[in-house]
Design a protein around this motif. Sequence first.
Motif, mmCIF file in Angstrom:
data_model
loop_
_atom_site.group_PDB
_atom_site.id
_atom_site.type_symbol
_atom_site.label_atom_id
_atom_site.label_comp_id
_atom_site.label_asym_id
_atom_site.label_seq_id
_atom_site.Cartn_x
_atom_site.Cartn_y
_atom_site.Cartn_z
ATOM 1 N N GLY A 123 31.254 13.851 -2.698
ATOM 2 C CA GLY A 123 30.461 14.379 -2.373
ATOM 3 C C GLY A 123 29.298 12.661 -1.794
ATOM 4 O O GLY A 123 27.743 12.796 -1.860
ATOM 5 N N THR A 124 29.109 11.315 -1.569
ATOM 6 C CA THR A 124 28.627 10.337 -1.216
ATOM 7 C C THR A 124 28.763 10.661 -0.103
ATOM 8 O O THR A 124 29.401 10.788 0.384
ATOM 9 C CB THR A 124 29.087 9.561 -1.943
ATOM 10 N N ASP A 125 27.423 10.236 -0.051
ATOM 11 C CA ASP A 125 27.070 9.778 1.213
ATOM 12 C C ASP A 125 27.808 9.297 2.366
ATOM 13 O O ASP A 125 27.685 8.330 1.277
ATOM 14 C CB ASP A 125 25.222 9.444 1.380
ATOM 15 N N PRO A 126 27.831 9.444 3.372
ATOM 16 C CA PRO A 126 28.924 8.285 3.804
ATOM 17 C C PRO A 126 28.100 7.028 4.302
ATOM 18 O O PRO A 126 29.080 6.121 4.636
ATOM 19 C CB PRO A 126 29.661 9.743 5.296
ATOM 20 N N TRP A 127 27.244 7.125 4.627
ATOM 21 C CA TRP A 127 26.044 6.198 5.317
ATOM 22 C C TRP A 127 26.208 5.514 3.874
ATOM 23 O O TRP A 127 26.628 4.084 4.244
ATOM 24 C CB TRP A 127 24.727 6.647 5.266
ATOM 25 N N ILE A 128 26.373 6.040 2.166
ATOM 26 C CA ILE A 128 26.338 4.980 1.560
ATOM 27 C C ILE A 128 27.967 4.015 1.402
ATOM 28 O O ILE A 128 28.057 3.328 0.825
ATOM 29 C CB ILE A 128 26.175 5.092 0.019
ATOM 30 N N ALA A 129 28.786 5.054 1.802
ATOM 31 C CA ALA A 129 30.179 5.179 1.294
ATOM 32 C C ALA A 129 30.612 3.627 2.112
ATOM 33 O O ALA A 129 31.700 3.087 1.833
ATOM 34 C CB ALA A 129 30.780 6.115 1.273
ATOM 35 N N ALA A 130 30.048 3.858 3.327
ATOM 36 C CA ALA A 130 30.618 2.686 4.588
ATOM 37 C C ALA A 130 29.544 1.696 4.069
ATOM 38 O O ALA A 130 30.266 0.663 5.423
ATOM 39 C CB ALA A 130 30.089 3.799 6.304
ATOM 40 N N THR A 210 23.378 6.336 -4.155
ATOM 41 C CA THR A 210 22.211 6.689 -3.669
ATOM 42 C C THR A 210 21.646 5.850 -3.383
ATOM 43 O O THR A 210 22.019 4.968 -3.072
ATOM 44 C CB THR A 210 21.034 7.315 -4.848
ATOM 45 N N ARG A 211 20.932 6.312 -2.385
ATOM 46 C CA ARG A 211 20.737 5.327 -1.525
ATOM 47 C C ARG A 211 19.409 4.208 -2.035
ATOM 48 O O ARG A 211 18.829 2.858 -2.057
ATOM 49 C CB ARG A 211 19.661 5.613 0.184
ATOM 50 N N HIS A 215 19.823 0.262 -2.209
ATOM 51 C CA HIS A 215 18.840 -0.586 -1.898
ATOM 52 C C HIS A 215 17.803 -2.025 -3.222
ATOM 53 O O HIS A 215 18.628 -2.754 -2.628
ATOM 54 C CB HIS A 215 17.279 0.251 -1.428
ATOM 55 N N ARG A 216 17.772 -1.412 -3.943
ATOM 56 C CA ARG A 216 17.571 -1.769 -5.282
ATOM 57 C C ARG A 216 18.423 -3.203 -5.370
ATOM 58 O O ARG A 216 18.371 -4.155 -5.774
ATOM 59 C CB ARG A 216 16.909 -1.178 -6.698
ATOM 60 N N ARG A 217 19.783 -2.706 -5.084
ATOM 61 C CA ARG A 217 21.452 -3.939 -5.931
ATOM 62 C C ARG A 217 21.296 -4.281 -4.964
ATOM 63 O O ARG A 217 21.146 -5.855 -4.910
ATOM 64 C CB ARG A 217 22.390 -2.832 -5.713
ATOM 65 N N ARG A 277 22.074 -3.146 4.751
ATOM 66 C CA ARG A 277 22.016 -3.209 3.651
ATOM 67 C C ARG A 277 22.138 -5.289 3.609
ATOM 68 O O ARG A 277 21.812 -5.756 2.939
ATOM 69 C CB ARG A 277 23.795 -3.369 3.132
ATOM 70 N N ARG A 278 22.394 -5.698 4.787
ATOM 71 C CA ARG A 278 22.301 -6.955 5.356
ATOM 72 C C ARG A 278 20.884 -6.871 5.593
ATOM 73 O O ARG A 278 19.900 -8.831 4.888
ATOM 74 C CB ARG A 278 22.278 -7.950 6.325
#
Length: 303
Positions: A123-130, A210-211, A215-217, A277-278
Amino acid sequence: MTESVLIAVPTYRRTALLPPLVEAIRAQTEGVRTRILLVDNDPGRSAESVASDLGVEYLSEKTPGIAAVRQAALDAASDGELTVMIDDDVFPEEGWLHGLVAVWRETRAAVVMGFVRYVWPEGTDPWIAAGGFMRRTRFPNGKRLESLATGNVLIDTAQVRALGVRFDVSLGLIGGEDNVFGRTVVARGGSIVASADSVARDDIAPERATRVFVHRRAIAHGQARVRLLIREAPAWRRPLLHLAHLAGGAVRWVAFTGGRAISALRRDTAANAVFQRRAWFAQGRMLAALGIVRGEYARPKKS
């Protein structure tokens, strides 16, 4: 000859993960003389009773930070032991330990780095996984490496001590201690090689999928990278590097933010996430250049 191996598990308040991890480690020790050691960074010694129940060794390291814990683990090994470290939130897959030892036998490298396979929760957000926020490259056995991650690693204890390499405890909670350690090993004539056959699975916790977390990472990684580059430079160069990284981070942030906007218009989820991410990493570079650093492993302040 059968090697002797100290298997150290750095841990901080994840006691529920330790029993299945230790059981999985023990299942892979056939043919290898091993000691299992829990290195606890919790001042409250929360893992002590767990170690007693499991019948493994225990060491309390009160200095905050993963660098201090890793160095404590390395100090606990004898010269005749190899030191294997596996993080408390990963799980060794079949062949994990023998994969590390086999490559060391073949190469006699100072360090052998295994592979960490990240698995996103259902169920992870596809945006995060990608977005490539958590991923590693699986290098072939014996490939020489210039950088190091220590979540799944074997260290030739005697060889590293002879090189005079230690984890930099002054990094505290910032992170990046493995990168510094690895670069120092190589600079002093040691080698780091990969083991593709040693795999530890990291089942990413839902709270990390989570975003907000990624984001923090990403920002923390940018901060740590610039902080390390600046602190390793001669004192006279540091003011110039602050300016260079501030400018470089700003240019990259603008470029990546533009790329993110274009990819959004194109509805390209993967590109949008990578550009974001960049951009966050570039933001972290700028913050570090301004002297603002909050470590990846920063802990909540006591109320």
